[in-house]
Scaffold this active site. Structure first.
Site, mmCIF file in Angstrom:
data_model
loop_
_atom_site.group_PDB
_atom_site.id
_atom_site.type_symbol
_atom_site.label_atom_id
_atom_site.label_comp_id
_atom_site.label_asym_id
_atom_site.label_seq_id
_atom_site.Cartn_x
_atom_site.Cartn_y
_atom_site.Cartn_z
ATOM 1 N N ALA A 323 0.722 -1.179 -0.081
ATOM 2 C CA ALA A 323 -0.030 -0.051 -0.048
ATOM 3 C C ALA A 323 0.843 1.234 0.027
ATOM 4 O O ALA A 323 2.101 1.387 -0.372
ATOM 5 C CB ALA A 323 -0.974 -0.055 1.178
ATOM 6 N N SER A 324 0.382 2.366 0.633
ATOM 7 C CA SER A 324 1.174 3.522 0.579
ATOM 8 C C SER A 324 2.567 3.502 0.954
ATOM 9 O O SER A 324 3.302 4.966 1.053
ATOM 10 C CB SER A 324 0.421 4.580 1.267
#
Lengths: 610, 368
Positions: A323-324
């Protein structure tokens, strides 16, 4: 009739002949004896020794395992068993009844013993009961004179004093099984295990089996024709296994365990200066000691079927969408490939579209971030910025760059339980699914989702390389090995550093991560830090719908992730936190990251910890 | 020469032959030491053996006092009584280890074959010496009957060892009597022809396996070959000088079967080596030599034949026992004379040596 003189002389002739015959026949005996005792002496002497000398191997004591500060993590504890020599006991069942009055003997133990007795040589001791308590030993010792032929025998058993707190790192030892044996035989080590009952099954215990095990000694004893030992001829003492020191910091490990208690997830902490793993926790865990004692089927299948998968080492085997948390790395790639510059601004209306395509890729912030540059794209974790960046750079370029940070491959950590995660590329998808790569796939990769998976250890490692501005120290657990009295540090492995076209780009991204930390979780921290959070979707969220955590079943909720390091100027610790189905990364994993770094950075003793 | 003089030594008055006695005592004392080692340092066993030796010496002394002419008179009745007892064993004997050898007389157990061992050579010597020597062919039928009846009865028990000893003692009488080589040769052929009959009809299974095992003991190392293999290992591992008294691992750790009885020579070979074994063989050779000298100096054919037969039977004990223990002869139950633990054979042997001494010391009074 009788001619006495003739008869006497005839007899004398015959007697003389007889005497020579006797002499000749006795000579035949002597020749045969010469053959046996002189010519074949060596052969028969060897066979005579083979007859009488029995070699009894003695197991070496297993090396101990310490943390970096010398705290004992795996020890050998004496244990006591009750052994019976069958031939010295006249009435077995009566003796067992009497013994049962002093020390509790379960039906199970009694039955197992009676069964084993049938195939047992009568003069050899047979164990009736294992794991006697100190009290039972004392009770029996006082009454020993009533039980000739029964003794309390002492042995050593592995024990992990911190139980489930370090299980996934240390692993455990267990009884040598057929597969272990086959493997030892292949590597020609089986002879070293003649007296050893246990072998490393998991984790460090398995990986460093050859260091920890040591060399067996032996005892030569003389035996009679029934195999009974008569006396000891010689003892060659065993060479104990080597003690090892891990890079682990027990206090930090325990803090991480505490933070994850009751949750599913993982925390990994690494010293970026040498790759030494400071903490590695996978939650939930289990008590390794039950495997040492031989876990029963019921408990084992309970562990095996537990939906929260305690047997898996999430830190090295858990494959999560990063993810981020990998946005800084993507931004670094964008800068270095000049897809963006430090000053590039992107307008974020809350979504992004592939040029000429209707479909909207939504930002997590529904109404958009407005104008974003590389700094606030990272601090605010703007998706749109990275959709466009990924679109511009392309997936193969991303894959090649990220592989330098260790994604998609084993880190080579010194335990066998490790998965490589997945770093997707066009070629990979074609080989794996026989499908073409779509641009949409690239867009997902741009925010660390889609086909991209990584283990928490890989995340921590990749962030460590970022903090180190390209220097790469593969993560490891072994710090030093104690040989007799000298302690030898295990060599630090360093891979060639990642060379950027412009080394200043390291500073831009690290600065963005520093801002991320100090604008949120670390605003009031008395030390500098850098971080990046991430929230990984476990299920795809349909276009134009809102993700509402409270309305979704727990195991479909997002995974919360954080990577961080401190201090900013001279990083000493880098961490990754993954909390399964915990929801929003910043809100849920952020405090955990802060607590871990606080524990490490603010402790009184940390200055003494090199 | 001294034997013609009127001067008598104390030994002659006691009817003892000092050279022979010293030889026997030497072997017996050596045997006592070996028994102590072979019994696992059991003083009680050694004491019992010592008691038997003293008893045997007493019987030897007693026999030495009896004039050989008296034996001649009693030979046939004792022989016939022995045959009757053997038949008794055949019908009423006790079975022990697959063999029927013992006759329970109520107060003691008794092996009639031992009685035959003594009575038989006396009878044979008496029978042959009645005729001018060398014996004519026509007398041989009687000799064959005297020989075969007890031999077959004993072999049937079955006690192969004793039947060999008995047959040998009879054949020695015939040989020493000067029987022509042609007859001896044809007799040998007859014996060889008898072997297949022995193998297929007279031998028990366990005896056949013993012979087969002898030919290749390694074939059945844990079964029948075990005894021979272990005893060969014991002897071979003794080497030139041996492992030392009480230090034989094969014997002390009980790898040698029957280590204090039939296989005691393995203990000697292991603990005293080739040198000790040869010393023992020299002692035996000395006794045999002295026995043959006594036989040669005897004044009657009967005495000569009897003394020679007794001496050579003693040799057969030695040869068969050491041969089987060192693996060149099949295992038949023959003890090592004067050394193996156990009373019966020692009593029989010493009775024989008593007769020898009697023959030697009664010469001057013998009426030609």
């Amino acid at each position: 009739m009788h001619d006495h003189a003739a008869e006497a002389s005839l007899f004398k002739r015959r007697a003389l002949f007889t005497f020579f015959s006797v002499f000749a026949l006795l000579s035949v005996l002597v020749v045969n004896l010469y053959h046996l005792q002189v010519e074949s002496y060596k052969d028969y002497a060897t066979r005579s020794n083979d007859n009488r000398i029995r070699v009894v191997p003695i197991a070496p004591s297993r090396g101990l395992i310490y943390d970096r500060n010398g705290v004992l993590l795996a020890e050998n504890l004496p244990f006591y068993s009750l052994d019976l020599v069958p031939e010295k006991i006249s009435n077995m069942s009566e003796t067992l009844d009497e013994l049962g009055k002093l020390i509790e003997i379960s039906e199970d133990e009694r039955e197992t013993f009676t069964e084993a007795l049938k195939f047992h040589r009568r003069f050899k001791p047979l164990t009736l009961k294992n794991q006697l308590t100190e009290e039972q030993v004392a009770i029996f010792s006082v009454n020993q004179h009533l039980f000739p032929g029964i003794t309390v025998e002492a042995g050593l058993k592995r024990n992990y004093p911190f139980g489930p707190q370090i299980t996934h790192v240390l692993g455990y030892v267990g009884k040598i099984n057929i597969r272990d044996r086959a493997q030892l035989e292949r590597s020609d080590l089986w002879k070293n295990y003649a007296a050893t009952k246990d072998i490393g099954k998991q984790g460090v215990e398995k990986f460093y089996e050859s260091l920890l095990h040591g060399k067996p000694g032996h005892l030569e004893e003389e035996v009679n024709n029934r195999g009974r030992a008569i006396r000891t001829l010689r003892i060659v003492p065993p060479e104990p296994g080597q003690d090892i020191y891990l890079t682990l910091d027990l206090k930090l490990q325990q803090k991480a365990v505490e933070l994850l208690s009751g949750l599913r997830g993982s925390i990994v902490a690494i010293d970026p200066r040498d790759g030494g793993v400071l903490a590695m926790v996978s939650s939930p865990s289990y008590d390794p000691n039950q495997f040492v004692q031989g876990i029963n089927n019921k408990d084992y299948s309970a562990l095996l079927n537990d939906k929260s998968r305690p047997l898996i080492n999430r830190a090295t085997q858990g494959q999560y969408a990063p993810a981020s948390t990998i946005k800084p790395h993507l931004a670094l790639l964008g800068l270095d490939e000049k897809a963006i510059t430090e000053h590039t601004r992107v307008w974020d209306p809350g979504f992004w579209q592939i040029p000429g395509v209707e479909r909207k890729y939504r930002d997590w912030k529904r109404w958009g971030h407005g104008w974003v540059n590389v700094y606030n794209a990272i601090t605010e974790s703007c998706d749109t910025f990275f959709y466009e960046l990924a679109y511009k750079v392309g997936v193969d370029h991303i894959a090649r760059f990220m592989e330098q940070f260790g994604f998609g491959q084993n880190t080579g950590i010194d335990i066998f339980e490790e998965s490589a995660g997945n770093m997707p590329s066009k070629e990979w998808k074609r080989l794996k699914y026989n499908q073409a790569w779509y641009i949409g796939d690239t867009i997902s990769v741009g925010i660390g989702q889609g086909y991209w998976t990584a283990t928490p250890l890989q995340l921590a490692n990749a962030v460590g390389i970022m903090a180190n501005k390209g220097r790469r120290f593969p993560p490891h657990l072994l710090r030093s090995v104690k040989n007799n009295t000298t302690t030898v540090d295990s060599p630090i492995n360093e891979l060639p550093p990642i060379e950027l076209k412009n080394a200043r780009n390291w500073n831009i991204i690290n600065e963005a991560m520093r801002q991320t930390a100090h604008k949120s979780r670390f605003t009031d921290a008395p030390y500098t830090a850098a971080m990046k959070t991430g929230t990984a979707q476990v299920i795809g969220v349909a276009e134009n719908t809102k993700y509402d955590a409270s309305k979704i079943a727990e195991h479909f909720r997002d995974n919360a992730l954080v990577v961080a390091y401190a201090p900013f100027e001279d990083p000493k610790i880098v961490i990754s936190v993954v909390m399964e189905n915990a929801g929003w990364g910043g809100a849920n994993a952020g405090p955990v990251a802060r607590a871990i770094l606080d524990e490490y950075m603010l402790r009184d003793t940390w200055k003494t910890t090199p | 020469m001294s034997r013609h003089s009127q001067y008598q030594t104390i030994w002659q008055r006691l009817h003892l032959d000092l050279p022979l006695l010293l030889g026997l005592l030497a072997v017996m004392i050596f045997g006592l030491f070996v028994i102590y080692s072979a019994s696992g340092e059991d003083l009680e066993m050694m004491e019992r053996q010592l008691f038997r030796m003293l008893l045997s010496l007493g019987i030897m002394f007693t026999m030495a006092q009896i004039n050989p002419e008296a034996l001649k008179r009693w030979a046939l009745p004792i022989y016939l009584a022995g045959i009757v007892l053997l038949l008794g064993v055949h019908f009423f004997g006790e079975i022990n280890k697959g063999a029927q050898r013992w006759l329970n007389l109520g107060f003691m157990e008794f092996q009639p074959s031992e009685l035959i061992k003594l009575a038989f050579p006396i009878t044979m010597a008496w029978y042959i010496s009645k005729f001018p020597l060398p014996p004519k062919k026509r007398y041989l039928a009687g000799a064959a009957v005297i020989l075969l009846v007890p031999t077959l009865l004993i072999a049937k028990q079955p006690d192969l060892g004793t039947s060999i000893l008995v047959a040998a003692s009879g054949i020695f009488v015939l040989f020493l009597s000067g029987m022509s080589w042609a007859i001896l040769g044809s007799f040998t052929v007859a014996v060889l022809a008898f072997l297949p009959i022995l193998w297929y009809f007279l031998m028990h299974d366990y005896q056949r396996t013993r012979v087969l095992t002898l030919l290749d003991p390694e074939q059945d190392p844990l079964g029948a070959g075990y005894h021979i293999i272990q005893s060969k290992i014991a002897i071979g591992s003794g080497g030139l000088w041996g492992k030392g008294w009480l230090d034989g691992t094969q014997s002390q750790l009980e790898f040698i079967p029957e280590r204090h009885t039939d296989f005691i020579f393995a203990v000697i070979g292991e603990e005293f080596g080739l040198v000790g074994s040869i010393l023992l063989l020299i002692m035996y050779l000395y006794i045999i030599g002295r026995g043959l000298v006594i036989a040669s100096q005897a004044q009657t054919s009967f005495a000569r034949l009897l003394a020679g037969s007794i001496t050579l039977t003693f040799f057969v004990y030695v040869f068969v026992n050491i041969g089987m223990v060192s693996g060149i002869l099949p295992v038949v139950g023959v003890p090592l004379p004067l050394v193996s633990y156990g009373g019966t054979s020692m009593l029989t042997l010493m009775t024989g040596f008593g007769i020898l001494m009697s023959i030697h010391t009664h010469r001057r009074f013998v009426d030609r």
